[in-house]
Scaffold this motif. Structure first.
Motif, PDB file in Angstrom:
ATOM      1  N   MET A   1     -11.549   3.795  -2.573  1.00 27.65           N
ATOM      2  CA  MET A   1     -12.640   3.027  -3.107  1.00 27.65           C
ATOM      3  C   MET A   1     -13.088   1.924  -2.129  1.00 27.65           C
ATOM      4  SD  MET A   1     -12.444   0.847  -6.862  1.00 27.65           S
ATOM      5  CE  MET A   1     -12.335   2.419  -7.586  1.00 27.65           C
ATOM      6  N   ARG A   2     -12.240   1.413  -1.461  1.00 31.32           N
ATOM      7  CA  ARG A   2     -12.582   0.391  -0.242  1.00 31.32           C
ATOM      8  C   ARG A   2     -13.410   1.131   0.692  1.00 31.32           C
ATOM      9  NH1 ARG A   2      -7.138  -3.070   1.285  1.00 31.32           N
ATOM     10  NH2 ARG A   2      -6.779  -3.991  -0.726  1.00 31.32           N
ATOM     11  N   LEU A   3     -13.359   2.492   0.827  1.00 31.92           N
ATOM     12  CA  LEU A   3     -14.036   3.193   1.886  1.00 31.92           C
ATOM     13  C   LEU A   3     -15.412   3.493   1.328  1.00 31.92           C
ATOM     14  CD1 LEU A   3     -14.538   4.963   4.474  1.00 31.92           C
ATOM     15  CD2 LEU A   3     -13.301   6.885   3.036  1.00 31.92           C
ATOM     16  N   ARG A   4     -15.426   3.891  -0.074  1.00 34.47           N
ATOM     17  CA  ARG A   4     -16.941   3.831  -0.837  1.00 34.47           C
ATOM     18  C   ARG A   4     -17.540   2.585  -0.517  1.00 34.47           C
ATOM     19  NH1 ARG A   4     -15.400   6.513  -5.549  1.00 34.47           N
ATOM     20  NH2 ARG A   4     -14.724   4.654  -6.496  1.00 34.47           N
ATOM     21  N   ALA A   5     -16.909   1.672  -0.800  1.00 35.48           N
ATOM     22  CA  ALA A   5     -17.809   0.346  -1.002  1.00 35.48           C
ATOM     23  C   ALA A   5     -18.284  -0.143   0.670  1.00 35.48           C
ATOM     24  CB  ALA A   5     -16.767  -0.827  -1.312  1.00 35.48           C
ATOM     25  N   ALA A   6     -17.460   0.374   1.662  1.00 32.75           N
ATOM     26  CA  ALA A   6     -17.698   0.127   2.893  1.00 32.75           C
ATOM     27  C   ALA A   6     -19.135   0.912   3.201  1.00 32.75           C
ATOM     28  CB  ALA A   6     -16.718   0.273   4.054  1.00 32.75           C
ATOM     29  N   LEU A   7     -19.004   2.314   2.763  1.00 30.35           N
ATOM     30  CA  LEU A   7     -19.941   3.204   2.981  1.00 30.35           C
ATOM     31  C   LEU A   7     -21.383   2.712   2.285  1.00 30.35           C
ATOM     32  CD1 LEU A   7     -18.384   6.712   2.848  1.00 30.35           C
ATOM     33  CD2 LEU A   7     -19.054   5.499   4.916  1.00 30.35           C
ATOM     34  N   LEU A   8     -21.263   2.283   1.335  1.00 25.13           N
ATOM     35  CA  LEU A   8     -22.415   1.666   0.541  1.00 25.13           C
ATOM     36  C   LEU A   8     -23.027   0.568   1.196  1.00 25.13           C
ATOM     37  CD1 LEU A   8     -21.020   2.023  -3.386  1.00 25.13           C
ATOM     38  CD2 LEU A   8     -23.157   3.376  -2.049  1.00 25.13           C
ATOM     39  N   ALA A   9     -22.128  -0.496   1.745  1.00 26.20           N
ATOM     40  CA  ALA A   9     -22.563  -1.562   2.174  1.00 26.20           C
ATOM     41  C   ALA A   9     -23.371  -1.091   3.640  1.00 26.20           C
ATOM     42  CB  ALA A   9     -21.560  -2.560   2.512  1.00 26.20           C
ATOM     43  N   ALA A  10     -22.673  -0.221   4.455  1.00 26.78           N
ATOM     44  CA  ALA A  10     -23.260   0.181   5.641  1.00 26.78           C
ATOM     45  C   ALA A  10     -24.670   0.890   5.249  1.00 26.78           C
ATOM     46  CB  ALA A  10     -22.062   0.956   6.165  1.00 26.78           C
ATOM     47  N   ALA A  11     -24.556   1.574   4.466  1.00 26.99           N
ATOM     48  CA  ALA A  11     -26.021   2.154   3.887  1.00 26.99           C
ATOM     49  C   ALA A  11     -26.987   1.128   3.746  1.00 26.99           C
ATOM     50  CB  ALA A  11     -25.793   3.087   2.751  1.00 26.99           C
ATOM     51  N   PHE A  12     -26.618   0.443   2.814  1.00 25.15           N
ATOM     52  CA  PHE A  12     -27.519  -0.994   2.713  1.00 25.15           C
ATOM     53  C   PHE A  12     -28.183  -1.461   3.797  1.00 25.15           C
ATOM     54  CE2 PHE A  12     -28.746  -5.098   1.372  1.00 25.15           C
ATOM     55  CZ  PHE A  12     -29.828  -5.109   0.622  1.00 25.15           C
ATOM     56  N   ALA A  13     -27.194  -1.766   4.608  1.00 25.98           N
ATOM     57  CA  ALA A  13     -27.519  -2.565   5.715  1.00 25.98           C
ATOM     58  C   ALA A  13     -28.446  -1.735   6.899  1.00 25.98           C
ATOM     59  CB  ALA A  13     -26.270  -2.967   6.623  1.00 25.98           C
TER      60      ALA A  13
END
Length: 217
Positions: A1-13
């Motif tokens: 779940m932490r990885l998914r959150a990190a990927l979502l944050a990176a995609a938004f940035a």
């Protein structure tokens, strides 16, 4: 779940950088030209008061735009936060204090991200019939999209039996946000990424949600 959150944050940035740099301006301009049949003829941005008070700055032509104004009303600022407040109070009354606090913080975080990005990011100009659509200059990410998805998620947590209905409402609301000319595709994608990130984090912080899924308390 932490990885998914990190990927979502990176995609938004990454999306924010591309929007600011103008890399995706062609896509947004094409959408303005071809995918906004319900867009209002007004190119003026909403005032701060109009963005807060439901329907204050609404336009009632064309009909699709008027329908979108009504359908997406629960995603406007005041109705959305009222719904969020009621949902969190329901969770508190059911003894789910942690969930209530986490979802309340998710709403605050969503508002903070929206306001900070709109203040800091200005996209290259978009035009309709030669008129600069100044309302789109600082419209990333779409607050309507963030709130629509969070409204659906909060209701689904507080009243699980309604999750299918609110998911359908939110999906239609997001589509109407583009068709009615409220936001461009990149604004909407940015809003979806923010909402997905907040929901992912909120669910990770409330493990009891999995045990109560499907209940109709």
């Amino acid at each position: 779940m932490r990885l998914r959150a990190a990927l979502l944050a990176a995609a938004f940035a990454a999306l924010a950088v591309l929007v600011a740099a103008g890399t995706l301006t062609g896509l947004d301009q094409w959408a303005v030209d071809h995918l906004m049949p319900g867009a209002s003829s007004s190119s003026l941005p909403q005032t701060t008061v109009e963005s807060i008070v439901p329907l204050l700055g609404a336009h009632w032509q064309p009909p699709l735009h008027a329908f979108a104004e009504i359908w997406t009303l629960p995603a406007s600022a005041l109705p959305a936060f009222a719904i969020a407040g009621v949902g969190c109070l329901v969770l508190l009354r059911r003894g789910r204090r942690r969930a209530a606090v986490v979802w309340a913080l998710a709403w605050v975080a969503g508002l903070a991200v929206e306001l900070l990005c709109k203040a800091a990011l200005t996209r290259p100009a978009l035009y309709a019939n030669g008129v600069h659509l100044v309302g789109f200059d600082n419209a990333f990410p779409s607050g309507h999209t963030i709130r629509a998805v969070l409204v659906a998620a909060t209701i689904a947590v507080a009243w699980p039996a309604a999750r299918i209905w609110v998911a359908a409402w939110a999906g239609i609301a997001v589509v109407l946000t583009e068709l009615a000319g409220f936001h461009t595709p990149t604004d909407i994608l940015g809003g979806l990424l923010v909402a997905a990130l907040l929901i992912d984090v909120a669910r990770g912080k409330t493990p009891e949600a999995g045990r109560t899924r499907g209940r109709t308390q």
